[in-house]
Motif scaffolding. Sequence first.
Motif, mmCIF file in Angstrom:
data_model
loop_
_atom_site.group_PDB
_atom_site.id
_atom_site.type_symbol
_atom_site.label_atom_id
_atom_site.label_comp_id
_atom_site.label_asym_id
_atom_site.label_seq_id
_atom_site.Cartn_x
_atom_site.Cartn_y
_atom_site.Cartn_z
ATOM 1 N N TRP A 1 -89.949 -48.394 3.099
ATOM 2 C CA TRP A 1 -88.969 -49.365 3.590
ATOM 3 C C TRP A 1 -87.706 -48.659 4.070
ATOM 4 O O TRP A 1 -87.215 -48.922 5.175
ATOM 5 C CB TRP A 1 -88.638 -50.390 2.499
ATOM 6 C CG TRP A 1 -87.533 -51.322 2.891
ATOM 7 C CD1 TRP A 1 -87.607 -52.366 3.773
ATOM 8 C CD2 TRP A 1 -86.178 -51.275 2.440
ATOM 9 N NE1 TRP A 1 -86.374 -52.971 3.891
ATOM 10 C CE2 TRP A 1 -85.492 -52.332 3.073
ATOM 11 C CE3 TRP A 1 -85.483 -50.461 1.554
ATOM 12 C CZ2 TRP A 1 -84.136 -52.572 2.862
ATOM 13 C CZ3 TRP A 1 -84.136 -50.700 1.328
ATOM 14 C CH2 TRP A 1 -83.467 -51.753 1.973
ATOM 15 N N VAL A 2 -87.178 -47.743 3.267
ATOM 16 C CA VAL A 2 -85.944 -47.060 3.648
ATOM 17 C C VAL A 2 -86.160 -46.204 4.887
ATOM 18 O O VAL A 2 -85.332 -46.206 5.803
ATOM 19 C CB VAL A 2 -85.386 -46.222 2.472
ATOM 20 C CG1 VAL A 2 -84.213 -45.360 2.917
ATOM 21 C CG2 VAL A 2 -84.944 -47.132 1.339
ATOM 22 N N LYS A 3 -87.283 -45.500 4.959
ATOM 23 C CA LYS A 3 -87.574 -44.693 6.159
ATOM 24 C C LYS A 3 -87.674 -45.587 7.391
ATOM 25 O O LYS A 3 -87.142 -45.257 8.452
ATOM 26 C CB LYS A 3 -88.889 -43.927 5.988
ATOM 27 C CG LYS A 3 -88.796 -42.715 5.106
ATOM 28 C CD LYS A 3 -90.158 -42.036 5.037
ATOM 29 C CE LYS A 3 -90.171 -40.871 4.103
ATOM 30 N NZ LYS A 3 -91.480 -40.183 4.094
ATOM 31 N N LEU B 1 -82.570 -48.256 12.559
ATOM 32 C CA LEU B 1 -81.140 -48.044 12.794
ATOM 33 C C LEU B 1 -80.932 -46.985 13.873
ATOM 34 O O LEU B 1 -80.134 -47.169 14.793
ATOM 35 C CB LEU B 1 -80.446 -47.623 11.496
ATOM 36 C CG LEU B 1 -78.954 -47.303 11.605
ATOM 37 C CD1 LEU B 1 -78.161 -48.562 11.930
ATOM 38 C CD2 LEU B 1 -78.448 -46.670 10.317
ATOM 39 N N MET B 2 -81.654 -45.889 13.778
ATOM 40 C CA MET B 2 -81.481 -44.801 14.744
ATOM 41 C C MET B 2 -81.959 -45.211 16.138
ATOM 42 O O MET B 2 -81.344 -44.844 17.133
ATOM 43 C CB MET B 2 -82.202 -43.538 14.277
ATOM 44 C CG MET B 2 -81.569 -42.882 13.060
ATOM 45 S SD MET B 2 -79.859 -42.362 13.348
ATOM 46 C CE MET B 2 -78.960 -43.516 12.336
ATOM 47 N N ARG B 3 -83.029 -45.996 16.223
ATOM 48 C CA ARG B 3 -83.476 -46.501 17.529
ATOM 49 C C ARG B 3 -82.411 -47.413 18.151
ATOM 50 O O ARG B 3 -82.142 -47.340 19.354
ATOM 51 C CB ARG B 3 -84.812 -47.243 17.404
ATOM 52 C CG ARG B 3 -86.016 -46.321 17.352
ATOM 53 C CD ARG B 3 -87.329 -47.055 17.567
ATOM 54 N NE ARG B 3 -87.576 -48.114 16.612
ATOM 55 C CZ ARG B 3 -88.173 -47.956 15.436
ATOM 56 N NH1 ARG B 3 -88.593 -46.773 15.064
ATOM 57 N NH2 ARG B 3 -88.356 -48.979 14.634
ATOM 58 N N ALA B 4 -81.793 -48.254 17.315
ATOM 59 C CA ALA B 4 -80.722 -49.123 17.812
ATOM 60 C C ALA B 4 -79.515 -48.288 18.256
ATOM 61 O O ALA B 4 -78.891 -48.589 19.281
ATOM 62 C CB ALA B 4 -80.305 -50.123 16.726
ATOM 63 N N PHE C 1 -75.499 -49.677 5.920
ATOM 64 C CA PHE C 1 -76.182 -50.095 7.145
ATOM 65 C C PHE C 1 -75.337 -51.125 7.902
ATOM 66 O O PHE C 1 -75.308 -51.115 9.136
ATOM 67 C CB PHE C 1 -77.575 -50.642 6.827
ATOM 68 C CG PHE C 1 -78.632 -49.574 6.726
ATOM 69 C CD1 PHE C 1 -79.596 -49.441 7.716
ATOM 70 C CD2 PHE C 1 -78.677 -48.710 5.650
ATOM 71 C CE1 PHE C 1 -80.573 -48.454 7.646
ATOM 72 C CE2 PHE C 1 -79.650 -47.719 5.554
ATOM 73 C CZ PHE C 1 -80.601 -47.590 6.554
ATOM 74 N N SER C 2 -74.646 -51.986 7.189
ATOM 75 C CA SER C 2 -73.766 -52.960 7.824
ATOM 76 C C SER C 2 -72.609 -52.252 8.531
ATOM 77 O O SER C 2 -72.240 -52.612 9.664
ATOM 78 C CB SER C 2 -73.226 -53.933 6.769
ATOM 79 O OG SER C 2 -72.315 -54.832 7.337
ATOM 80 N N LEU C 3 -72.051 -51.252 7.876
ATOM 81 C CA LEU C 3 -70.982 -50.454 8.482
ATOM 82 C C LEU C 3 -71.480 -49.741 9.734
ATOM 83 O O LEU C 3 -70.758 -49.643 10.728
ATOM 84 C CB LEU C 3 -70.485 -49.407 7.480
ATOM 85 C CG LEU C 3 -69.167 -49.663 6.793
ATOM 86 C CD1 LEU C 3 -68.905 -48.594 5.751
ATOM 87 C CD2 LEU C 3 -68.038 -49.776 7.765
ATOM 88 N N ALA C 4 -72.687 -49.212 9.677
ATOM 89 C CA ALA C 4 -73.259 -48.528 10.834
ATOM 90 C C ALA C 4 -73.346 -49.493 12.021
ATOM 91 O O ALA C 4 -72.991 -49.125 13.150
ATOM 92 C CB ALA C 4 -74.631 -47.962 10.494
ATOM 93 N N LEU D 1 -79.813 -55.012 8.345
ATOM 94 C CA LEU D 1 -80.776 -54.426 7.417
ATOM 95 C C LEU D 1 -81.766 -55.507 6.992
ATOM 96 O O LEU D 1 -81.380 -56.624 6.648
ATOM 97 C CB LEU D 1 -80.045 -53.861 6.197
ATOM 98 C CG LEU D 1 -80.887 -53.117 5.169
ATOM 99 C CD1 LEU D 1 -81.401 -51.797 5.740
ATOM 100 C CD2 LEU D 1 -80.060 -52.840 3.919
ATOM 101 N N ASN D 2 -83.042 -55.174 7.011
ATOM 102 C CA ASN D 2 -84.096 -56.125 6.666
ATOM 103 C C ASN D 2 -84.226 -56.219 5.141
ATOM 104 O O ASN D 2 -84.861 -55.384 4.517
ATOM 105 C CB ASN D 2 -85.408 -55.668 7.297
ATOM 106 C CG ASN D 2 -86.501 -56.673 7.137
ATOM 107 O OD1 ASN D 2 -86.318 -57.729 6.535
ATOM 108 N ND2 ASN D 2 -87.657 -56.348 7.671
ATOM 109 N N THR D 3 -83.614 -57.256 4.564
ATOM 110 C CA THR D 3 -83.645 -57.421 3.103
ATOM 111 C C THR D 3 -84.318 -58.721 2.668
ATOM 112 O O THR D 3 -84.270 -59.073 1.489
ATOM 113 C CB THR D 3 -82.213 -57.411 2.524
ATOM 114 O OG1 THR D 3 -81.463 -58.487 3.114
ATOM 115 C CG2 THR D 3 -81.522 -56.086 2.766
#
Length: 191
Positions: A170-172, A178-181, A111-114, A125-127
């Motif tokens: 959470w993953v979904k 991510l896809m909205r961003a 997710f960071s790479l994305a 990523l919300n962790t």
Amino acid sequence: MPGHPRVDAGDGLVRQHELLEQLNEDISSAYIALERDRSSQYLRRCVVRAIFSFIEAIIESIKWELRSSIRAGHFTGQLSAKEQETLGSLHLIGKRNDSFLPLDQNIKRTFSLAAKIWQLEGFRLNTDKDEFRDFQAAKSARNRLTHPKTVYDIEVTDEDMHSHTTAAIWVKTELERLMRARIAALKSEIN
């Protein structure tokens, strides 16, 4: 024997969207079956396997899209050795040079790479909430299940079921975020 794409019949090589759709359907089917017999350990294990297949596929689907972005020249920045290790080989054909990463590291790095490759300002990523802690608990339970040493390792408790369900949600949710961003970034590029 696994299937292979029939390119001559119009099949794509990867079909990531179909992969995710089918694995998401597996999760739904597993829960439907479990509703009929909530105490079945076999059906509980089916749910766990379906959820983690879906999670692993999400990570690989994101990586596929990231590699495609790089190959298409949409990212011209530099990747660190750690980022290259996370992303894996950019080659379409031949042996992949992917190394093993523990699931929580893999999802964080991917997710960071994305965010970096797709230039998603402010995306992270919300962790830092309970959902990620449930994801980690679910991952630990899944690891016991897939590498059992005693009969207790294959038991999926009610608490485990809560963690697995929360992990899937959470993953979904994070994938959708991510896809909205990504879509918002693409729209701003067009404008």
